[in-house]
Design a protein around this motif. Structure first.
Motif, PDB file in Angstrom:
ATOM      1  N   LYS A 156       0.837  -1.201   0.000  1.00 42.10           N
ATOM      2  CA  LYS A 156       0.000   0.000   0.000  1.00 42.10           C
ATOM      3  C   LYS A 156       0.874   1.254   0.000  1.00 42.10           C
ATOM      4  O   LYS A 156       0.540   2.246  -0.638  1.00 42.10           O
TER       5      LYS A 156
ATOM      6  N   ASP B  76       3.773   1.612  -1.453  1.00 41.63           N
ATOM      7  CA  ASP B  76       4.193   1.820  -2.849  1.00 41.63           C
ATOM      8  C   ASP B  76       3.061   2.424  -3.681  1.00 41.63           C
ATOM      9  O   ASP B  76       3.294   3.331  -4.482  1.00 41.63           O
ATOM     10  N   GLU B  77       1.853   1.922  -3.495  1.00 46.03           N
ATOM     11  CA  GLU B  77       0.705   2.456  -4.241  1.00 46.03           C
ATOM     12  C   GLU B  77       0.467   3.926  -3.892  1.00 46.03           C
ATOM     13  O   GLU B  77       0.220   4.747  -4.778  1.00 46.03           O
ATOM     14  N   VAL B  78       0.527   4.255  -2.613  1.00 47.93           N
ATOM     15  CA  VAL B  78       0.301   5.633  -2.180  1.00 47.93           C
ATOM     16  C   VAL B  78       1.402   6.541  -2.719  1.00 47.93           C
ATOM     17  O   VAL B  78       1.121   7.638  -3.226  1.00 47.93           O
TER      18      VAL B  78
ATOM     19  N   ASP C 293       3.222   6.110  -5.422  1.00 49.95           N
ATOM     20  CA  ASP C 293       2.984   6.278  -6.863  1.00 49.95           C
ATOM     21  C   ASP C 293       1.863   7.278  -7.113  1.00 49.95           C
ATOM     22  O   ASP C 293       1.964   8.131  -7.995  1.00 49.95           O
ATOM     23  N   SER C 294       0.816   7.183  -6.333  1.00 46.06           N
ATOM     24  CA  SER C 294      -0.323   8.080  -6.486  1.00 46.06           C
ATOM     25  C   SER C 294       0.069   9.528  -6.193  1.00 46.06           C
ATOM     26  O   SER C 294      -0.308  10.452  -6.921  1.00 46.06           O
ATOM     27  N   ILE C 295       0.822   9.742  -5.126  1.00 47.80           N
ATOM     28  CA  ILE C 295       1.233  11.108  -4.776  1.00 47.80           C
ATOM     29  C   ILE C 295       2.207  11.651  -5.822  1.00 47.80           C
ATOM     30  O   ILE C 295       2.122  12.823  -6.201  1.00 47.80           O
ATOM     31  N   TYR C 296       3.132  10.813  -6.309  1.00 42.99           N
ATOM     32  CA  TYR C 296       4.018  11.247  -7.396  1.00 42.99           C
ATOM     33  C   TYR C 296       3.195  11.679  -8.608  1.00 42.99           C
ATOM     34  O   TYR C 296       3.473  12.706  -9.231  1.00 42.99           O
ATOM     35  N   ASP C 297       2.191  10.876  -8.948  1.00 44.21           N
ATOM     36  CA  ASP C 297       1.331  11.222 -10.091  1.00 44.21           C
ATOM     37  C   ASP C 297       0.628  12.550  -9.857  1.00 44.21           C
ATOM     38  O   ASP C 297       0.571  13.393 -10.761  1.00 44.21           O
ATOM     39  N   GLU C 298       0.092  12.733  -8.656  1.00 45.03           N
ATOM     40  CA  GLU C 298      -0.583  13.998  -8.351  1.00 45.03           C
ATOM     41  C   GLU C 298       0.388  15.168  -8.421  1.00 45.03           C
ATOM     42  O   GLU C 298       0.034  16.247  -8.891  1.00 45.03           O
TER      43      GLU C 298
ATOM     44  N   THR D 258      -7.041  14.614   0.232  1.00 43.76           N
ATOM     45  CA  THR D 258      -6.527  13.481  -0.535  1.00 43.76           C
ATOM     46  C   THR D 258      -5.287  12.899   0.124  1.00 43.76           C
ATOM     47  O   THR D 258      -5.185  11.679   0.313  1.00 43.76           O
TER      48      THR D 258
ATOM     49  N   LYS E 277      -4.888   9.121   2.303  1.00 47.99           N
ATOM     50  CA  LYS E 277      -3.869   8.107   1.997  1.00 47.99           C
ATOM     51  C   LYS E 277      -2.990   7.825   3.208  1.00 47.99           C
ATOM     52  O   LYS E 277      -2.681   6.664   3.496  1.00 47.99           O
TER      53      LYS E 277
END
Length: 161
Positions: A68, A70-72, A74-79, A109, A113
């Motif tokens: 989780k 890693d997923e978070v 990746d999501s924050i990097y994308d944002e 957001t 997370k």
């Protein structure tokens, strides 16, 4: 909203995104070493039932929390990338930047997370019955829970910018 207020929000959000990335990257780097250290300490200090609990805990950290995390990340990097692209693209139109910032609800957001990560880790730390040796050995993981809590509170301070 005037241009100065929009600029202030952009600068705060940029720093919040980077701060949260740094926080989670630091935890990710340190937690792997703590897992190995905990295994060594557990083998040296714990009885069979305590060792079983610790192994189950570490398995949960490795399989749920790190996945989780890693997923978070990746999501924050994308944002962060989208945020910076949008701001650059929209910088000549301040009212569009303002709408984009409001749409993001960045603090909510990020905190959602972080709360998910904290809940996974603190849930894994719960002992069915108090056990001082286990509590001490699992101290680094409780510290990570507190660090994430501080990150959540830090983010909240900037919610009303």
């Amino acid at each position: 909203m005037d241009k100065v207020k929009v600029l202030e929000k952009v600068l705060v959000y940029d720093r919040l995104l980077r701060f949260n990335i740094d926080l989670l990257t630091g935890i990710k780097m340190e937690i792997k070493a703590d897992i190995e250290e905990t295994k060594i300490l557990g083998d040296a200090l714990l009885g069979e039932s305590e060792l079983k609990f610790m192994e189950d805990f570490l398995l949960k950290v490795e399989e749920e929390f790190l996945l989780k995390l890693d997923e978070v990340l990746d999501s924050i990097y994308d944002e962060y990338e989208v945020f910076n692209f949008d701001i650059t693209f929209l910088s000549s139109i301040p009212h569009e930047v303002e709408r984009e910032i409001e749409r993001l609800e960045l603090v909510n957001t990020l905190n959602t997370k972080l709360e998910l990560l904290r809940d996974i880790l603190s849930g894994a730390c719960c002992l069915a019955e108090p056990n001082r040796k286990l509590e001490v050995i699992l101290t680094p993981f409780r510290v990570y829970c507190e660090l994430i809590n501080h990150g959540i509170e830090f983010n909240k301070k900037f919610e009303k910018v």
